[in-house]
Design an enzyme around this catalytic site. Structure first.
Site, PDB file in Angstrom:
ATOM      1  N   GLU A  45     -18.217 -23.030   5.204  1.00 59.19           N
ATOM      2  CA  GLU A  45     -17.998 -22.469   3.869  1.00 59.19           C
ATOM      3  C   GLU A  45     -17.326 -23.512   2.974  1.00 59.19           C
ATOM      4  OE1 GLU A  45     -14.979 -19.307   3.195  1.00 59.19           O
ATOM      5  OE2 GLU A  45     -16.568 -18.248   2.121  1.00 59.19           O
ATOM      6  N   LYS A  73      -0.285  -6.453   0.207  1.00 57.53           N
ATOM      7  CA  LYS A  73       0.167  -7.820  -0.046  1.00 57.53           C
ATOM      8  C   LYS A  73      -0.957  -8.586  -0.739  1.00 57.53           C
ATOM      9  CE  LYS A  73      -0.015 -11.901   1.450  1.00 57.53           C
ATOM     10  NZ  LYS A  73       0.227 -12.657   0.212  1.00 57.53           N
ATOM     11  N   CYS A 101     -17.151 -14.881  -2.086  1.00 62.65           N
ATOM     12  CA  CYS A 101     -17.528 -14.879  -0.661  1.00 62.65           C
ATOM     13  C   CYS A 101     -19.033 -14.808  -0.504  1.00 62.65           C
ATOM     14  CB  CYS A 101     -16.874 -13.701   0.040  1.00 62.65           C
ATOM     15  SG  CYS A 101     -17.146 -12.139  -0.805  1.00 62.65           S
ATOM     16  N   GLU A 156     -12.959  -8.492   6.380  1.00 64.57           N
ATOM     17  CA  GLU A 156     -14.139  -9.002   5.669  1.00 64.57           C
ATOM     18  C   GLU A 156     -13.834 -10.438   5.280  1.00 64.57           C
ATOM     19  OE1 GLU A 156     -16.977  -7.688   5.696  1.00 64.57           O
ATOM     20  OE2 GLU A 156     -16.347  -5.760   6.520  1.00 64.57           O
TER      21      GLU A 156
HETATM   22  P1  NAP Z   1      -6.850 -16.520   3.056  1.00 66.17           P
HETATM   23  O1  NAP Z   1      -6.186 -17.821   2.937  1.00 66.17           O
HETATM   24  O2  NAP Z   1      -7.358 -16.122   4.388  1.00 66.17           O
HETATM   25  O3  NAP Z   1      -5.797 -15.441   2.521  1.00 66.17           O
HETATM   26  C1  NAP Z   1      -6.127 -14.076   2.390  1.00 66.17           C
HETATM   27  C2  NAP Z   1      -4.842 -13.263   2.397  1.00 66.17           C
HETATM   28  O4  NAP Z   1      -4.232 -13.387   3.690  1.00 66.17           O
HETATM   29  C3  NAP Z   1      -3.794 -13.731   1.395  1.00 66.17           C
HETATM   30  O5  NAP Z   1      -3.108 -12.622   0.876  1.00 66.17           O
HETATM   31  C4  NAP Z   1      -2.876 -14.575   2.265  1.00 66.17           C
HETATM   32  O6  NAP Z   1      -1.566 -14.710   1.759  1.00 66.17           O
HETATM   33  C5  NAP Z   1      -2.877 -13.761   3.532  1.00 66.17           C
HETATM   34  N1  NAP Z   1      -2.436 -14.501   4.722  1.00 66.17           N
HETATM   35  C6  NAP Z   1      -2.379 -15.836   4.917  1.00 66.17           C
HETATM   36  N2  NAP Z   1      -1.908 -16.114   6.161  1.00 66.17           N
HETATM   37  C7  NAP Z   1      -1.668 -14.911   6.756  1.00 66.17           C
HETATM   38  C8  NAP Z   1      -1.171 -14.521   8.033  1.00 66.17           C
HETATM   39  N3  NAP Z   1      -0.842 -15.429   8.957  1.00 66.17           N
HETATM   40  N4  NAP Z   1      -1.065 -13.206   8.292  1.00 66.17           N
HETATM   41  C9  NAP Z   1      -1.417 -12.286   7.377  1.00 66.17           C
HETATM   42  N5  NAP Z   1      -1.881 -12.597   6.154  1.00 66.17           N
HETATM   43  C10 NAP Z   1      -2.018 -13.889   5.848  1.00 66.17           C
HETATM   44  O7  NAP Z   1      -8.087 -16.402   2.043  1.00 66.17           O
HETATM   45  P2  NAP Z   1      -8.112 -16.778   0.498  1.00 66.17           P
HETATM   46  O8  NAP Z   1      -8.088 -18.250   0.355  1.00 66.17           O
HETATM   47  O9  NAP Z   1      -7.098 -15.966  -0.230  1.00 66.17           O
HETATM   48  O10 NAP Z   1      -9.537 -16.203   0.068  1.00 66.17           O
HETATM   49  C11 NAP Z   1     -10.723 -16.907   0.154  1.00 66.17           C
HETATM   50  C12 NAP Z   1     -11.501 -16.483   1.383  1.00 66.17           C
HETATM   51  O11 NAP Z   1     -11.739 -15.079   1.340  1.00 66.17           O
HETATM   52  C13 NAP Z   1     -12.876 -17.112   1.477  1.00 66.17           C
HETATM   53  O12 NAP Z   1     -13.119 -17.503   2.797  1.00 66.17           O
HETATM   54  C14 NAP Z   1     -13.812 -15.981   1.069  1.00 66.17           C
HETATM   55  O13 NAP Z   1     -15.120 -16.116   1.577  1.00 66.17           O
HETATM   56  C15 NAP Z   1     -13.110 -14.797   1.622  1.00 66.17           C
HETATM   57  N6  NAP Z   1     -13.497 -13.563   0.961  1.00 66.17           N
HETATM   58  C16 NAP Z   1     -14.248 -12.648   1.649  1.00 66.17           C
HETATM   59  C17 NAP Z   1     -14.678 -11.484   1.025  1.00 66.17           C
HETATM   60  C18 NAP Z   1     -15.501 -10.460   1.762  1.00 66.17           C
HETATM   61  O14 NAP Z   1     -15.514  -9.295   1.350  1.00 66.17           O
HETATM   62  N7  NAP Z   1     -16.191 -10.827   2.826  1.00 66.17           N
HETATM   63  C19 NAP Z   1     -14.331 -11.245  -0.308  1.00 66.17           C
HETATM   64  C20 NAP Z   1     -13.562 -12.207  -0.969  1.00 66.17           C
HETATM   65  C21 NAP Z   1     -13.145 -13.344  -0.324  1.00 66.17           C
HETATM   66  P3  NAP Z   1      -1.153 -15.992   0.877  1.00 66.17           P
HETATM   67  O15 NAP Z   1      -1.956 -15.892  -0.360  1.00 66.17           O
HETATM   68  O16 NAP Z   1       0.295 -15.814   0.661  1.00 66.17           O
HETATM   69  O17 NAP Z   1      -1.493 -17.195   1.694  1.00 66.17           O
END
Ligand code: NAP
Length: 482
Positions: free
Chosen positions: A383, A175, A284, A250
């Site tokens: 963050e 997804k 990130c 992650e």
């Molecule tokens: P996010 O809002 O947590 O979403 C990540 C994924 O989870 C998306 O596909 C999202 O779908 C899905 N999701 C949302 N609610 C969910 C639920 N209740 N159950 C299962 N899946 C769900 O994060 P983001 O805004 O896309 O990404 C930014 C964040 O990612 C930042 O905090 C960044 O630091 C972190 N990040 C970490 C790494 C690492 O390797 N440590 C790498 C890159 C990014 P939808 O898009 O449909 O909401």
């Protein structure tokens, strides 16, 4: 004009049972719809999981070199389409062309890297205590892997989960993030054309909170790999582990660069600016805290402000720094800027929405620098997923190290120093999964492990490199007497 995209389930490009779609807009020009995607339902997710489960045994039994051949062919197809993929990534996510092109290249390289690994899988042979006995281990796939990915590296992150999962013989449901799902679907298209059997990979678009539950909780799912925010990741971890799944999350970061007394302030400012403002601060591993020794503080701040003010902002296709991915993300950055000012930090560069025709309609924000930041301020603890650097002054190395570690996150940390002993102490004592010396906090090699400490990760399995294979395999020990 926008493209109409379908889910990829059991080898077919299908519409959602919801009959509904959602649009992805260009963050540099939100009136332009880039593509229309399926708003999938729980039933769509169930079908995807069941398709993956139905062919799991067959794919697991496919010889590793054959799995590798398919990955390699897909890598070649992606390479042929590199420009097209880069354009799509820029249009949906907004990042600068050079950054997007580098990310697409990374996905191609990842496919080739794990294609090689697929042909080279094996266990270990040990000397048995018993006469006439072979004692050895084999690695088997875990089964069905559910992958949930974020928008900020919309092709590299799906690739670095998908390629090791497929290489090791798992079937997959993926997804991608709703803000930029296009390039992940292109991975599926390349794999389909490369000959991946039906059902081995299934990609479903739509809201994470709707599809997520099936991915996390369906009985047929064996492993869940999630990258995204700590807030969502922690919920995913709890729910998936409760169901007995293998889980890897992650998550977010609050990454520091320590600037030591021996650092050249100009070089340090370049390192911090590249780490903090690159990818519009939406990595990130982005640097969001510069922890600077008092002896170089003033000069460093002047240099960093110069760099912040000279960034060329505009649509990613032609400029150095693109917009934030969405209005929500930009609003969140602007809110943090307001909070920092309210807490008493001093704004010395940026702090708002840039002016000018080329940035009039997109979700642009200025590279921003705050000084007079104390370590307990929210701007120094939470963050901020935008191009904002908080500068914290310290009077000695130990104080800098303590401030660097005094956050709940632990993803990446760097130090700029000419002092070898300081550098080594930082490597030993920094609480982060990635530690760099005289380097920006961002930027990773694909053949070494990646993952965080503390709230940045579940700290279960690492991604990438050989370590990236471990999450997707389970070891069996064989005692074979003859
Ligand atoms: P996010 O809002 O947590 O979403 C990540 C994924 O989870 C998306 O596909 C999202 O779908 C899905 N999701 C949302 N609610 C969910 C639920 N209740 N159950 C299962 N899946 C769900 O994060 P983001 O805004 O896309 O990404 C930014 C964040 O990612 C930042 O905090 C960044 O630091 C972190 N990040 C970490 C790494 C690492 O390797 N440590 C790498 C890159 C990014 P939808 O898009 O449909 O909401």
């Amino acid at each position: 004009m926008s493209e109409y995209k379908r889910n990829y389930v059991n080898g077919e490009w299908v519409e959602s049972k919801s009959g509904e779609t959602f649009d992805v807009e260009n963050p540099a020009n939100p009136s332009e719809v880039v593509a229309r995607y399926q708003s999938s339902t729980e039933d769509d997710a169930t079908e995807a999981v069941e398709s993956a489960a139905a062919v799991a045994a067959e794919w697991a039994a496919t010889p590793g070199p054959e799995r590798g051949r398919i990955l390699r062919s897909a890598g070649v197809l992606l390479d042929d389409r590199k420009d097209e993929l880069t354009d799509l990534l820029v249009a949906e996510e907004g990042k600068a062309y050079a950054e997007a092109s580098g990310e697409v290249q990374r996905a191609i390289d990842i496919f080739h890297y794990f294609a090689g690994k697929a042909a080279d899988l094996g266990g270990t042979i040990k000397c048995s205590s018993t006469l006439n006995q072979n004692l050895y281990t084999v690695k088997e796939p875990v089964g069905v892997a559910a992958l949930i990915t974020p928008w900020n590296y919309p092709i590299a992150i799906p690739a670095w989960k998908l390629a090791p999962a497929l290489a090791t013989g798992n079937t997959v449901v993926l997804k991608p993030a709703s803000l930029a799902p296009g390039v992940a679907l292109e991975l599926a298209r390349a794999l389909e054309e490369a000959g991946l059997p039906d059902g081995v990979l299934n990609v479903v678009t739509g809201s994470g909170s709707t599809i997520g539950s099936e991915f996390i909780e369906h009985d047929a799912v064996d492993a869940v790999s999630f990258t995204g925010s700590s807030e969502v990741g922690e919920i995913v971890y709890e729910r998936a582990t409760k169901g007995g799944k293998r889980v890897q999350t992650e998550l977010g970061g609050k990454n520091p660069t320590v600037v030591a007394s021996s650092a050249d302030p100009a070089e340090a400012a370049t390192i911090v600016a590249n780490g903090g403002f690159g990818t519009t601060g939406q990595s990130c591993t982005a640097c969001s805290r510069a922890i600077v020794h008092e002896s170089v503080y003033d000069e460093f701040v002047d240099e960093l402000v110069d760099r912040a003010k000279s960034v060329d902002i505009g649509p990613g296709a032609e400029h150095e720094m693109g917009p934030q991915v969405s209005q929500g993300e930009r609003d969140s950055t602007l809110k943090y800027i307001e909070i920092a000012e309210g807490e008493g930090a001093t704004l010395v560069a940026g702090g708002g929405v840039p002016a000018g025709a080329k940035v009039e309609s997109g979700y642009f924000v200025e590279p921003t620098v705050f000084v007079d930041v104390s370590p307990d301020m929210r701007i120094a603890q939470e963050e901020v997923f935008g191009p904002v650097v908080a500068v914290i002054e310290v009077s000695d190395f130990d104080g800098g190290l303590a401030v660097a570690n005094d956050v709940s996150y632990g993803l990446s940390a760097s130090i700029v120093t000419d002092d070898h002993a300081e550098a080594n102490r930082f490597v030993d004592e920094a609480e982060a999964g990635v530690v760099k010396v005289n380097e920006k906090t961002t930027g990773l090699e694909l053949h070494v492990p990646f993952g965080g400490f503390k709230r940045s990760s579940s700290e279960t399995w690492r991604e990438q490199g050989d370590a990236g294979l471990d999450f997707y395999t389970i070891e069996k020990t064989v005692y074979d007497s003859y």
